[in-house]
Design a protein around this motif. Sequence first.
Motif, mmCIF file in Angstrom:
data_model
loop_
_atom_site.group_PDB
_atom_site.id
_atom_site.type_symbol
_atom_site.label_atom_id
_atom_site.label_comp_id
_atom_site.label_asym_id
_atom_site.label_seq_id
_atom_site.Cartn_x
_atom_site.Cartn_y
_atom_site.Cartn_z
ATOM 1 N N UNK A 283 1.075 -1.215 -0.337
ATOM 2 C CA UNK A 283 0.045 -0.485 0.361
ATOM 3 C C UNK A 283 0.839 1.365 0.191
ATOM 4 N N UNK A 284 2.109 1.612 1.055
ATOM 5 C CA UNK A 284 2.864 2.066 0.827
ATOM 6 C C UNK A 284 3.550 2.769 0.000
ATOM 7 N N UNK A 285 4.316 1.697 -0.904
ATOM 8 C CA UNK A 285 4.690 1.566 -2.455
ATOM 9 C C UNK A 285 4.249 2.150 -3.143
ATOM 10 N N UNK A 286 2.420 2.065 -3.779
ATOM 11 C CA UNK A 286 1.488 2.692 -4.190
ATOM 12 C C UNK A 286 1.574 3.734 -4.083
ATOM 13 N N UNK A 287 1.079 4.455 -2.981
ATOM 14 C CA UNK A 287 0.762 5.345 -2.011
ATOM 15 C C UNK A 287 1.642 6.068 -2.656
ATOM 16 N N UNK A 288 3.067 5.738 -2.378
ATOM 17 C CA UNK A 288 4.381 6.197 -2.789
ATOM 18 C C UNK A 288 4.531 7.588 -4.546
ATOM 19 N N UNK A 289 4.214 5.952 -4.845
ATOM 20 C CA UNK A 289 3.865 6.396 -6.367
ATOM 21 C C UNK A 289 2.960 7.190 -6.481
ATOM 22 N N UNK A 290 1.723 7.529 -6.626
ATOM 23 C CA UNK A 290 0.805 8.055 -6.989
ATOM 24 C C UNK A 290 0.724 9.034 -6.469
ATOM 25 N N UNK A 291 0.579 9.410 -4.838
ATOM 26 C CA UNK A 291 0.782 10.913 -4.345
ATOM 27 C C UNK A 291 2.211 10.950 -3.571
ATOM 28 N N UNK B 189 4.456 9.968 0.421
ATOM 29 C CA UNK B 189 4.443 9.500 1.616
ATOM 30 C C UNK B 189 4.091 10.877 2.555
ATOM 31 N N UNK B 190 3.324 10.554 3.334
ATOM 32 C CA UNK B 190 3.986 11.944 4.458
ATOM 33 C C UNK B 190 5.755 11.215 5.082
ATOM 34 N N UNK B 191 5.975 12.328 6.119
ATOM 35 C CA UNK B 191 6.767 12.050 6.653
ATOM 36 C C UNK B 191 7.101 10.462 8.154
ATOM 37 N N UNK B 192 5.654 10.624 8.481
ATOM 38 C CA UNK B 192 6.012 9.322 9.006
ATOM 39 C C UNK B 192 5.458 8.131 8.437
ATOM 40 N N UNK B 193 5.089 8.973 7.240
ATOM 41 C CA UNK B 193 4.601 7.112 5.756
ATOM 42 C C UNK B 193 6.279 6.779 5.514
ATOM 43 N N UNK B 194 6.895 7.996 5.075
ATOM 44 C CA UNK B 194 8.377 7.676 4.921
ATOM 45 C C UNK B 194 8.725 6.678 5.696
ATOM 46 N N UNK B 195 8.727 6.886 7.058
ATOM 47 C CA UNK B 195 9.541 6.182 7.954
ATOM 48 C C UNK B 195 9.130 5.338 7.932
ATOM 49 N N UNK B 196 7.716 5.059 8.572
ATOM 50 C CA UNK B 196 6.955 3.671 8.678
ATOM 51 C C UNK B 196 7.451 2.367 7.100
ATOM 52 N N UNK B 197 7.370 3.202 6.379
ATOM 53 C CA UNK B 197 8.182 2.185 4.814
ATOM 54 C C UNK B 197 9.251 1.884 4.807
#
Length: 78
Positions: free
Chosen positions: A12-20, A22-30
Amino acid sequence: MLPKEKIDRINFLSRKSKAEGLSVEEAKEQTALRKEYLDTFRNSMRDTIEHVRVFDPNGDEVTPDKVKEIQKRNNPLN
């Protein structure tokens, strides 16, 4: 093996990263999830390699000496 929920989250985070993006928190989680995935994969691969025995077509064992030494060290009864 990682639980399906974590793999789904990585995807999910990979798809979101490509589409729109990631927030800083999401990037750290990824980053943390990817590290956990790679660590799990490496440990699994190492375990597989350390327990394998290789035979040639004649039936002679040709397991590399390095692997044999690791197997002896991990299981001194053999």
